[in-house]
Design a protein around this motif. Structure first.
Motif, PDB file in Angstrom:
ATOM      1  N   SER A  91     -74.499  14.647  34.025  1.00  0.00           N
ATOM      2  CA  SER A  91     -73.362  14.205  33.219  1.00  0.00           C
ATOM      3  C   SER A  91     -73.707  12.926  32.478  1.00  0.00           C
ATOM      4  CB  SER A  91     -72.141  13.964  34.110  1.00  0.00           C
ATOM      5  OG  SER A  91     -71.716  15.176  34.680  1.00  0.00           O
ATOM      6  N   THR A  92     -73.237  12.858  31.237  1.00  0.00           N
ATOM      7  CA  THR A  92     -73.364  11.660  30.411  1.00  0.00           C
ATOM      8  C   THR A  92     -71.953  11.274  29.954  1.00  0.00           C
ATOM      9  OG1 THR A  92     -73.563  12.760  28.261  1.00  0.00           O
ATOM     10  CG2 THR A  92     -75.590  12.541  29.563  1.00  0.00           C
ATOM     11  N   ALA A  93     -71.866  10.298  29.093  1.00  0.00           N
ATOM     12  CA  ALA A  93     -70.556   9.863  28.604  1.00  0.00           C
ATOM     13  C   ALA A  93     -69.809  10.992  27.896  1.00  0.00           C
ATOM     14  CB  ALA A  93     -70.710   8.671  27.661  1.00  0.00           C
ATOM     15  N   ARG A  94     -70.540  11.819  27.126  1.00  0.00           N
ATOM     16  CA  ARG A  94     -69.875  12.870  26.345  1.00  0.00           C
ATOM     17  C   ARG A  94     -70.296  14.287  26.695  1.00  0.00           C
ATOM     18  NH1 ARG A  94     -71.281  11.140  20.400  1.00  0.00           N
ATOM     19  NH2 ARG A  94     -73.274  10.774  21.424  1.00  0.00           N
ATOM     20  N   LEU A  95     -71.336  14.422  27.489  1.00  0.00           N
ATOM     21  CA  LEU A  95     -71.912  15.748  27.722  1.00  0.00           C
ATOM     22  C   LEU A  95     -72.048  16.065  29.199  1.00  0.00           C
ATOM     23  CD1 LEU A  95     -74.847  15.518  25.163  1.00  0.00           C
ATOM     24  CD2 LEU A  95     -72.747  16.855  24.884  1.00  0.00           C
ATOM     25  N   ARG A  96     -72.109  17.356  29.438  1.00  0.00           N
ATOM     26  CA  ARG A  96     -72.490  17.876  30.751  1.00  0.00           C
ATOM     27  C   ARG A  96     -73.631  18.852  30.506  1.00  0.00           C
ATOM     28  NH1 ARG A  96     -70.205  21.585  35.116  1.00  0.00           N
ATOM     29  NH2 ARG A  96     -69.465  22.828  33.386  1.00  0.00           N
ATOM     30  N   LEU A  97     -74.775  18.600  31.129  1.00  0.00           N
ATOM     31  CA  LEU A  97     -75.926  19.489  31.041  1.00  0.00           C
ATOM     32  C   LEU A  97     -75.882  20.353  32.288  1.00  0.00           C
ATOM     33  CD1 LEU A  97     -76.607  16.849  29.380  1.00  0.00           C
ATOM     34  CD2 LEU A  97     -78.986  17.477  29.701  1.00  0.00           C
ATOM     35  N   ARG A  98     -75.737  21.647  32.094  1.00  0.00           N
ATOM     36  CA  ARG A  98     -75.538  22.565  33.206  1.00  0.00           C
ATOM     37  C   ARG A  98     -76.350  23.831  32.980  1.00  0.00           C
ATOM     38  NH1 ARG A  98     -73.025  26.686  30.907  1.00  0.00           N
ATOM     39  NH2 ARG A  98     -71.423  26.342  29.335  1.00  0.00           N
ATOM     40  N   ALA A  99     -76.418  24.656  34.011  1.00  0.00           N
ATOM     41  CA  ALA A  99     -77.112  25.930  33.886  1.00  0.00           C
ATOM     42  C   ALA A  99     -76.367  26.827  32.893  1.00  0.00           C
ATOM     43  CB  ALA A  99     -77.191  26.621  35.244  1.00  0.00           C
ATOM     44  N   PRO A 100     -77.098  27.548  32.052  1.00  0.00           N
ATOM     45  CA  PRO A 100     -76.444  28.501  31.155  1.00  0.00           C
ATOM     46  C   PRO A 100     -75.817  29.639  31.958  1.00  0.00           C
ATOM     47  CG  PRO A 100     -78.760  28.172  30.574  1.00  0.00           C
ATOM     48  CD  PRO A 100     -78.529  27.491  31.876  1.00  0.00           C
TER      49      PRO A 100
END
Length: 177
Positions: free
Chosen positions: A11-20
């Motif tokens: 998680s970042t301030a504006r994004l969530r990097l997750r599994a497709p």
């Protein structure tokens, strides 16, 4: 979180990097079916349809997570905005690649996503050396890579782009943790 725990979520301030996920296919197809997006990648064909997105997502399921990680980039308000991955080459080196849908260009999202993913790769995945390249006509991607700590190697190599249907000069870069 260790690799054995499954795909990470970053998680970042504006994004969530997750599994497709399989349900991402229509959104991926919609964003990727833009010649301006596809021609800045090596692996993405144009036109890019739902069947291409489904095949991509199936390949994501079949990957070896000790060697390769792929993240869907999810924005809090807009939903899925692009993809980012760490992909091994034939020599065992890992290369960072990413793309964003055109409506999300110029907002700092690629830099935010790449910076967070690189932090995870160095700390949790224990990578000390990563590669990246950008087509010489994609200066924005070069700026993202520089901002996240990549350095130019001085090597320019021709790399084939499916969407272009030909090779394009690619400026190679390296990241050291």
């Amino acid at each position: 979180m260790s690799i054995a725990d499954g795909p990470p979520v970053i998680s970042t301030a504006r994004l969530r990097l997750r599994a497709p996920k399989a349900e991402d296919a229509p959104r991926i197809a919609d964003l990727a079916n833009d010649p301006g997006v596809a021609r800045m990648t090596t692996r993405m064909p144009h036109p890019y349809g739902l069947s291409d997105a489904e095949a991509f997502l199936q390949a994501c399921e079949d990957r070896d997570m000790a060697r390769e990680h792929i993240f869907a980039l999810e924005h809090g308000e807009a939903g899925l905005v692009g993809m980012l991955g760490f992909h091994p080459d034939d020599e065992g080196r890992v290369e960072l690649g990413y793309w964003l849908g055109r409506p999300y260009w110029g907002r700092g999202l690629a830099t935010e996503a790449a910076g967070a993913a690189l932090g995870w790769a160095g700390e949790s995945w224990r990578r000390r050396y990563l590669m990246a390249g950008h087509f010489a006509d994609n200066l924005a991607s070069g700026q993202v890579l520089c901002k996240t700590g990549f350095l130019y190697t001085g090597e320019v190599v021709p790399r084939h782009s499916l969407a272009r249907g030909e090779a394009a000069p690619t400026r190679m870069m390296v990241w050291l943790a």
